[in-house]
Every structure is written in structure tokens, then in C-alpha cells.
Design a protein around this motif. Structure first.
Motif, PDB file in Angstrom:
ATOM      1  N   SER A 128      -2.986   1.069  -8.651  1.00 21.71           N
ATOM      2  CA  SER A 128      -1.906   1.870  -8.870  1.00 21.71           C
ATOM      3  C   SER A 128      -0.814   1.223  -9.480  1.00 21.71           C
ATOM      4  O   SER A 128       0.309   1.923 -10.033  1.00 21.71           O
ATOM      5  CB  SER A 128      -1.405   2.227  -7.361  1.00 21.71           C
ATOM      6  OG  SER A 128      -0.727   1.174  -6.608  1.00 21.71           O
ATOM      7  N   HIS A 134       2.291   4.105  -1.227  1.00 20.54           N
ATOM      8  CA  HIS A 134       2.415   5.058  -0.396  1.00 20.54           C
ATOM      9  C   HIS A 134       1.246   5.703  -0.019  1.00 20.54           C
ATOM     10  O   HIS A 134       1.223   6.349   1.102  1.00 20.54           O
ATOM     11  CB  HIS A 134       3.398   6.257  -1.042  1.00 20.54           C
ATOM     12  CG  HIS A 134       4.751   5.588  -1.427  1.00 20.54           C
ATOM     13  ND1 HIS A 134       5.694   5.361  -0.303  1.00 20.54           N
ATOM     14  CD2 HIS A 134       5.279   5.501  -2.649  1.00 20.54           C
ATOM     15  CE1 HIS A 134       7.151   5.099  -1.044  1.00 20.54           C
ATOM     16  NE2 HIS A 134       6.765   4.978  -2.386  1.00 20.54           N
ATOM     17  N   THR A 135       0.176   5.290  -0.588  1.00 13.07           N
ATOM     18  CA  THR A 135      -1.076   5.910  -0.350  1.00 13.07           C
ATOM     19  C   THR A 135      -2.103   4.444  -0.213  1.00 13.07           C
ATOM     20  O   THR A 135      -2.102   3.921  -1.068  1.00 13.07           O
ATOM     21  CB  THR A 135      -1.765   6.668  -1.514  1.00 13.07           C
ATOM     22  OG1 THR A 135      -0.700   7.929  -1.492  1.00 13.07           O
ATOM     23  CG2 THR A 135      -3.096   7.443  -1.009  1.00 13.07           C
ATOM     24  N   TRP A 137      -5.748   3.783  -0.460  1.00 13.91           N
ATOM     25  CA  TRP A 137      -7.229   4.289  -0.829  1.00 13.91           C
ATOM     26  C   TRP A 137      -8.205   3.556  -0.087  1.00 13.91           C
ATOM     27  O   TRP A 137      -8.326   2.239  -0.572  1.00 13.91           O
ATOM     28  CB  TRP A 137      -7.424   4.288  -2.510  1.00 13.91           C
ATOM     29  CG  TRP A 137      -6.156   5.234  -2.973  1.00 13.91           C
ATOM     30  CD1 TRP A 137      -4.953   4.823  -3.182  1.00 13.91           C
ATOM     31  CD2 TRP A 137      -6.446   6.707  -3.533  1.00 13.91           C
ATOM     32  NE1 TRP A 137      -4.488   5.766  -3.967  1.00 13.91           N
ATOM     33  CE2 TRP A 137      -5.355   7.014  -4.282  1.00 13.91           C
ATOM     34  CE3 TRP A 137      -7.592   7.474  -3.447  1.00 13.91           C
ATOM     35  CZ2 TRP A 137      -5.225   8.057  -4.707  1.00 13.91           C
ATOM     36  CZ3 TRP A 137      -7.349   8.618  -4.050  1.00 13.91           C
ATOM     37  CH2 TRP A 137      -6.199   9.123  -4.555  1.00 13.91           C
ATOM     38  N   VAL A 199      -7.690  13.219   4.341  1.00 14.31           N
ATOM     39  CA  VAL A 199      -6.539  12.475   4.129  1.00 14.31           C
ATOM     40  C   VAL A 199      -5.925  12.332   5.673  1.00 14.31           C
ATOM     41  O   VAL A 199      -5.868  13.008   6.241  1.00 14.31           O
ATOM     42  CB  VAL A 199      -5.366  13.292   3.531  1.00 14.31           C
ATOM     43  CG1 VAL A 199      -4.077  12.470   3.447  1.00 14.31           C
ATOM     44  CG2 VAL A 199      -5.725  13.329   2.063  1.00 14.31           C
ATOM     45  N   HIS A 201      -2.682  11.204   7.892  1.00 18.50           N
ATOM     46  CA  HIS A 201      -1.436  10.818   7.797  1.00 18.50           C
ATOM     47  C   HIS A 201      -1.023   9.914   8.736  1.00 18.50           C
ATOM     48  O   HIS A 201      -1.355   9.751  10.077  1.00 18.50           O
ATOM     49  CB  HIS A 201      -0.653  12.190   8.277  1.00 18.50           C
ATOM     50  CG  HIS A 201      -0.817  13.344   7.093  1.00 18.50           C
ATOM     51  ND1 HIS A 201       0.347  13.191   6.147  1.00 18.50           N
ATOM     52  CD2 HIS A 201      -1.781  14.114   6.888  1.00 18.50           C
ATOM     53  CE1 HIS A 201      -0.429  14.371   5.181  1.00 18.50           C
ATOM     54  NE2 HIS A 201      -1.286  14.856   5.876  1.00 18.50           N
ATOM     55  N   ASP A 205       6.003   8.822   5.094  1.00 16.74           N
ATOM     56  CA  ASP A 205       5.296   9.393   3.731  1.00 16.74           C
ATOM     57  C   ASP A 205       3.841   8.555   3.406  1.00 16.74           C
ATOM     58  O   ASP A 205       3.347   8.850   2.482  1.00 16.74           O
ATOM     59  CB  ASP A 205       6.389   9.034   2.465  1.00 16.74           C
ATOM     60  CG  ASP A 205       7.541   9.618   2.614  1.00 16.74           C
ATOM     61  OD1 ASP A 205       7.515  10.807   3.043  1.00 16.74           O
ATOM     62  OD2 ASP A 205       8.482   9.095   2.042  1.00 16.74           O
ATOM     63  N   ILE A 207       0.228   7.759   3.780  1.00 14.15           N
ATOM     64  CA  ILE A 207      -1.089   8.338   4.166  1.00 14.15           C
ATOM     65  C   ILE A 207      -2.260   7.530   3.745  1.00 14.15           C
ATOM     66  O   ILE A 207      -1.935   6.530   2.911  1.00 14.15           O
ATOM     67  CB  ILE A 207      -1.412   9.691   3.254  1.00 14.15           C
ATOM     68  CG1 ILE A 207      -1.225   9.514   1.601  1.00 14.15           C
ATOM     69  CG2 ILE A 207      -0.323  10.673   3.527  1.00 14.15           C
ATOM     70  CD1 ILE A 207      -1.417  10.703   0.917  1.00 14.15           C
ATOM     71  N   LYS A 209      -6.659   7.788   2.286  1.00 13.84           N
ATOM     72  CA  LYS A 209      -7.339   8.746   1.736  1.00 13.84           C
ATOM     73  C   LYS A 209      -8.721   7.997   2.125  1.00 13.84           C
ATOM     74  O   LYS A 209      -8.974   6.795   1.392  1.00 13.84           O
ATOM     75  CB  LYS A 209      -7.357   9.058   0.360  1.00 13.84           C
ATOM     76  CG  LYS A 209      -6.134   9.890   0.325  1.00 13.84           C
ATOM     77  CD  LYS A 209      -5.911  10.532  -1.253  1.00 13.84           C
ATOM     78  CE  LYS A 209      -4.723  11.411  -1.221  1.00 13.84           C
ATOM     79  NZ  LYS A 209      -4.650  12.091  -2.670  1.00 13.84           N
TER      80      LYS A 209
END
Length: 400
Positions: A128, A134-135, A137, A199, A201, A205, A207, A209
């Protein structure tokens, strides 16, 4: 976003290589060479991810709409994850040749936890470019790490039970495809980790995946471990090579027959007015999680290549591939950061020239960039592979 990574036979999870090259360690060189081979293929897919991201390939791949050249470029990487995961199981068994099961189990737990953390806090940044993600993976490194932790318990099962359980998981997990849970279910998170790509949570913000649900990968790794006795010290190399060929060809033929029946193992294929798109439909297999029909030909081809590479010994190119396979995690991280640096440099120089992305407008530069990158990445990988061999006193090198 797709990735793949190896676990080395000549470094992590491997017995020391024999001094006598001709027979004893030829089987181990073949394993590293196969790992190096799929790493080279992986590089092509990640170059595509970097500079052709605006032509993202869906999963499952859309045979009716995807450009055939892009489809077959993407499909070339099918071999990577199944071979990496299978060889991880095999390498764990080889590690046990010189260690007790308790020691193997403990190492699998530590190595697995390390990989999971690496995915979250290093690999994620390499993909990223964001220092504060924020995510999260949960991709192939995470999946391999978690599978290793599961394998740390399964190694205590009798070998026949390991084979039976591995086959039940790999062959039967598609029966669970119809089970879909939502976030209100108390079993949603474990099911998303195991089989349902979704996904999660985490609050605020943040998360996660679950790109690589792990259930079928557990079966693949377990079967790799169960094949270990074929590689035992003093085992018959000719018999092993024959068994690998027979099993590998059998899996490929079995795939063709089962896929032709169109009754189980993946989404249906279809006949179109364009023969190439009919073939694409036949080959458009599900990777997330990997279907039975995705795993049969990929593992089958991997077994065939293991036999071919062992017969070839240290033939042209195999020694170099084995060196790449001897520094897998280093190569993996290096190529991700090099690709990210190239992408950010391209953005700074040419801007976002493909909508929201920087990239090229045609596919051939992807192949050119892939070929150009192989040699420059090889030399630092060779340096690190030699460092691991020289500095056995630096225990942390085993994890890279």
C-alpha cells in the motif's frame, strides 16, 4: 491484490544440505529450484499488479470480457501459491529429519506467528505504501503463517490420517461454498478466516479483508507434509521421480475430466462462439479460496516439475533458481519494495496517467519490465542466500 511467498528448503524449515551433491542433495536442490521458478513467475504477476492495475482482473476471472492476453498473463501465476504452500508442508517434514516433533511443532508456531505479523506490518506497507494502514489485507503470508500454526498440531497424527484429512479438506471444501454468514453471526469471523472471503470490521475505520481463507490451504500444506517420506534420506530417487510424474500427470488428467463434467469443484464453464473464450472459461478457476479444480492442475504441474528438476540435477539455470529459492522471504520483500519505489517514482514523474492509477496502456511493457527485473533482483538474493549459509550464528536469518 495477489501475492505469494516461499519458505526455503535451504534456509527455513530445511535440513542441512549434503556435501555430496550428486544424489543426496539433488532432491533438495530440486525443491529450492522449483520454489525459485515460481518466484520468477510471481514477479511477472506483481509487475502486472503494479503498472497494469487499471486493468484489474476480477476473481473469478471474467472469460467473456477480459482481454485474452491479460487473462493468460494473469493465469500464469496460478502455480505460485499452491506450490509455495505444498512445499512449506514438505519442508516442515524435512526439518523434522534432524529435529524432534516437539521441536518442529514449536518452530512452526514461532515461524507462523512471525509470518502473520510480517503480513500485517511489513508486507502490507510494501503493497500500500501507507505507514499507518486502515486496511489489513490477510493475504498469502498471513495464510501460510496461520496454516503453519495449525500444522504444528497435525504433525502428531499418523501419516495415513494426515493423508485422509488433507484429501477430505482439499476435495470436500467446495461442499461448504453455499454457507454464507453475515457479521451478525457469532461464527462470522472464524468462518471468514476459514472459508468465506469477506471484510471484518475491527472498530473505527480499521478493517481486515480475508483475501486468503485458509481451510483449503491447510489441506494443501498437510498433504505436502505427508509426502515427506518420499524425500527421506536414503530413499530411492528413481522411484520418487517416477511417483512424482505419475501423481502429477494423474492430477492434471483428473482435472481435465472433472472439469469437463462440469458438475463439481468450481463454477461452471461454458461454450461460446469464440474458441479462445471457451478455453478461458474452462481455465477460469477460483483462487479465493482455491477450489478443488484450481488445486489439482497446479499441484500436479508442481509435482511434475519437481521430478524434472531432480533429474536435471544442477543443469543450466537450475542452480540460479535454487539460489532464489534459498532466499525466498528476502526476495519476496525486496521485489515488493522495489516495485513500490518504481510506482511512486512513476507517479512523481508522469502523474496518474491511467485514471486513478499510474501505469502503461498496453500489456507488452509488463513482460519487458519483468524480464529486465529478474537479473538485478537475483544478485542481492544470491548475496543474502550466501550470508545465511555463512552466518549460522545469526539465528534471526532463518526467518528471512
Amino acid at each position: 491484490m495477489t501475492q505469494a511467498t516461499p519458505l526455503s528448503t535451504s534456509g527455513v524449515l530445511s535440513p542441512p544440505k549434503s556435501v555430496a551433491i550428486p544424489v543426496a542433495s539433488q532432491r533438495l536442490i530440486a525443491i529450492d529450484a522449483l520454489r525459485g521458478f515460481v518466484m520468477v513467475i510471481m514477479l511477472l504477476d506483481h509487475v502486472r499488479e503494479t503498472i497494469f492495475l487499471h486493468h484489474q482482473v476480477s476473481d473469478p476471472m471474467a472469460a467473456l470480457t477480459t482481454d485474452p492476453a491479460l487473462f493468460f498473463t494473469r493465469i500464469s501465476s496460478m502455480l505460485c501459491a499452491p506450490v509455495f504452500v505444498f512445499l512449506t508442508g514438505l519442508s516442515a517434514w524435512l526439518y523434522g529429519q534432524n529435529h524432534t516433533k516437539k521441536e518442529v511443532s514449536a518452530f512452526l508456531i514461532k515461524r507462523g506467528a512471525f509470518l502473520m505479523l510480517l503480513e500485517l506490518f511489513v508486507v502490507g506497507i510494501a503493497w500500500s505504501g501507507n505507514l499507518i494502514p486502515h486496511t489489513f489485507w490477510l493475504q498469502v503470508i498471513w495464510a501460510i503463517g496461520l496454516c503453519m500454526i495449525v500444522l504444528s498440531s497435525l504433525i502428531y497424527l499418523p501419516r495415513k490420517a494426515q493423508i485422509a484429512l488433507g484429501l477430505v479438506i482439499v476435495c470436500g471444501h467446495n461442499l461448504l461454498d453455499g454457507i454464507k454468514l453475515d457479521a451478525s453471526s457469532p461464527f462470522f469471523v472464524p468462518w471468514a478466516m476459514l472459508h468465506q472471503r469477506d471484510v471484518i470490521h475491527l472498530g473505527g475505520d480499521l478493517i481486515a479483508k480475508t483475501t486468503y481463507p485458509i481451510l483449503p490451504w491447510i489441506g494443501v500444506m498437510l498433504l505436502g507434509y505427508a509426502m515427506g517420506p518420499w524425500y527421506a534420506k536414503g530413499s530411492d530417487a528413481v522411484k520418487r521421480q517416477k511417483n512424482l510424474i505419475v501423481l502429477g500427470i494423474g492430477l492434471v488428467i483428473g482435472f481435465v475430466l472433472l472439469r469437463a463434467l462440469n458438475v463439481y469443484g468450481d463454477k461452471p464453464w461454458f461454450i461460446t462462439d469464440e474458441p479462445v473464450r471457451t478455453v478461458m472459461s474452462f481455465l477460469a478457476l477460483t483462487k479465493y479460496p482455491p477450489s478443488l479444480l484450481f488445486l489439482m492442475p497446479t499441484i500436479g504441474v508442481g509435482l511434475i516439475l519437481l521430478s524434472v528438476f531432480e533429474k536435471a540435477g544442477e543443469g543450466p539455470g537450475l542452480k540460479q533458481l535454487a539460489i532464489l529459492g534459498g532466499a525466498p522471504m528476502f526476495f519476496y520483500l525486496l521485489h515488493l519494495f522495489v516495485l513500490k519505489a518504481f510506482y511512486l517514482s512513476g507517479v512523481a514523474i508522469w502523474g496518474l496517467n491511467q485514471g486513478a492509477f499510474f501505469g502503461v496502456s498496453v500489456l507488452w511493457p509488463v513482460w519487458v519490465m519483468w524480464l529486465v527485473m529478474i537479473v538485478p533482483l537475483y544478485f542481492p538474493a544470491r548475496w543474502f542466500s550466501n550470508l545465511k549459509k555463512r552466518r549460522k550464528d545469526l539465528a534471526f536469518l532463518r526467518y528471512l
